[in-house]
Design a protein around this motif. Structure first.
Motif, PDB file in Angstrom:
ATOM      1  N   LEU A  74       1.580  -0.887   0.064  1.00  0.00           N
ATOM      2  CA  LEU A  74       0.249   0.161   0.604  1.00  0.00           C
ATOM      3  C   LEU A  74       0.845   1.446   0.077  1.00  0.00           C
ATOM      4  N   TRP A  75       0.344   2.318  -0.961  1.00  0.00           N
ATOM      5  CA  TRP A  75       0.989   3.141  -0.568  1.00  0.00           C
ATOM      6  C   TRP A  75       1.148   4.042   0.454  1.00  0.00           C
ATOM      7  N   ASP A  76       2.340   4.350   0.948  1.00  0.00           N
ATOM      8  CA  ASP A  76       2.293   6.091   1.750  1.00  0.00           C
ATOM      9  C   ASP A  76       3.360   7.200   1.823  1.00  0.00           C
ATOM     10  N   LYS A  77       1.690   7.947   2.027  1.00  0.00           N
ATOM     11  CA  LYS A  77       2.227   8.602   1.727  1.00  0.00           C
ATOM     12  C   LYS A  77       3.358   9.813   2.719  1.00  0.00           C
ATOM     13  N   GLN A  78       3.980   9.206   3.936  1.00  0.00           N
ATOM     14  CA  GLN A  78       4.512   9.989   4.518  1.00  0.00           C
ATOM     15  C   GLN A  78       6.117   9.496   4.222  1.00  0.00           C
ATOM     16  N   SER A  84       6.781   5.805  -0.505  1.00  0.00           N
ATOM     17  CA  SER A  84       6.943   4.219  -0.658  1.00  0.00           C
ATOM     18  C   SER A  84       5.591   3.684  -1.002  1.00  0.00           C
ATOM     19  N   PHE A  85       6.086   2.165  -1.545  1.00  0.00           N
ATOM     20  CA  PHE A  85       5.394   1.165  -0.702  1.00  0.00           C
ATOM     21  C   PHE A  85       4.944  -0.081   0.126  1.00  0.00           C
ATOM     22  N   GLY A  98      -5.208   6.173  -2.246  1.00  0.00           N
ATOM     23  CA  GLY A  98      -3.795   5.513  -3.462  1.00  0.00           C
ATOM     24  C   GLY A  98      -4.023   4.648  -4.206  1.00  0.00           C
ATOM     25  N   LYS A  99      -2.773   4.001  -3.888  1.00  0.00           N
ATOM     26  CA  LYS A  99      -3.309   3.391  -4.762  1.00  0.00           C
ATOM     27  C   LYS A  99      -2.199   1.517  -3.734  1.00  0.00           C
ATOM     28  N   LEU A 100      -2.644   0.889  -4.418  1.00  0.00           N
ATOM     29  CA  LEU A 100      -2.630  -0.630  -4.112  1.00  0.00           C
ATOM     30  C   LEU A 100      -1.195  -1.450  -5.502  1.00  0.00           C
ATOM     31  N   ARG A 101      -0.245  -1.512  -4.786  1.00  0.00           N
ATOM     32  CA  ARG A 101       0.976  -2.808  -5.868  1.00  0.00           C
ATOM     33  C   ARG A 101       0.600  -3.895  -5.149  1.00  0.00           C
TER      34      ARG A 101
END
Length: 220
Positions: free
Chosen positions: A53-57, A60-61, A120-123
């Protein structure tokens, strides 16, 4: 085969070219990703995935939380659902094809946990193995107490069996293509005959109509 679900991604993958592959892709909150895998009949397929899961802080994923799962749905060439199950953030699914042709593998996020996305986006890292690549040969060797030579012979036999399945599938595809071509050619032939008959009937009708017209005007 095209997917009719709005917002779904389609990726066509050919099993006879790449019996084992790994990739990753990104999905949004309501997005579904589908893969089309051409598989011979009676062939085992194993898929493994893990999510980030994308982490804004951190920018990175990061590994997804356990509460965020993935739903996996698999359809055979007749669009019959052969697997539909909810998994966790990391999962493994297995199925065996019973009909040769295009199998559709679709994944989408757990709809009940959308708040975790926060826009956000999920990888998703996906690893799919087909045929003899699904066999864990070190485990087989340990279980059956096989020597290195016996294990190699077992691998070769499995590869030969998979090649035979691939060849049978290619013959099946060739036969279907030939039947489609013959059907198309036959339809074109009948359409040409119908056009010719229509032109002949139209010509005869025009000749009779003109003859009647000239006789009414006393020109003949």
């Amino acid at each position: 085969m095209m997917l009719t679900v709005p917002g779904a991604g389609i990726i066509i993958l050919f099993a006879w070219l790449s019996p084992s592959y790994a990739l990753y892709f990104h999905i949004g909150e309501t997005e579904k990703k589908c893969f089309i895998e051409e598989i011979p009949d009676e062939t085992m397929v194993i898929g493994k995935y893990r999510t980030q899961l994308w982490d804004k802080q951190t920018g990175s994923f990061l590994p997804a939380t356990p509460g965020l799962g993935m739903h996996v749905e698999i359809k055979d060439p007749d669009t019959k659902i052969i697997l539909s199950r909810q998994y966790g953030s990391d999962g493994r699914f297995t199925f065996t094809s019973h009909t040769p042709g295009e199998h559709q593998i679709c994944l989408h996020s757990n709809s009940t946990k959308m708040a975790l996305f926060a826009g956000g986006k999920l990888r998703v890292h996906l690893d799919i193995q087909v045929g003899e690549h699904t066999n864990n040969y070190p485990e087989i060797a340990a279980k059956d107490k096989l020597t290195e030579l016996q294990l190699r012979a077992r691998q070769l036999l499995d590869q030969v069996e998979q090649i035979q399945k691939e060849q049978n599938y290619q013959r099946y595809r060739e036969e279907r293509f030939r039947m489609t071509s013959e059907s198309t050619n036959q339809r074109v032939l009948w359409w040409s005959i119908a056009q010719t008959l229509i032109l002949i009937v139209t010509g005869i009708w025009q000749m009779k109509h003109l003859k009647s017209f000239f006789e009414a005007k006393k020109l003949v």
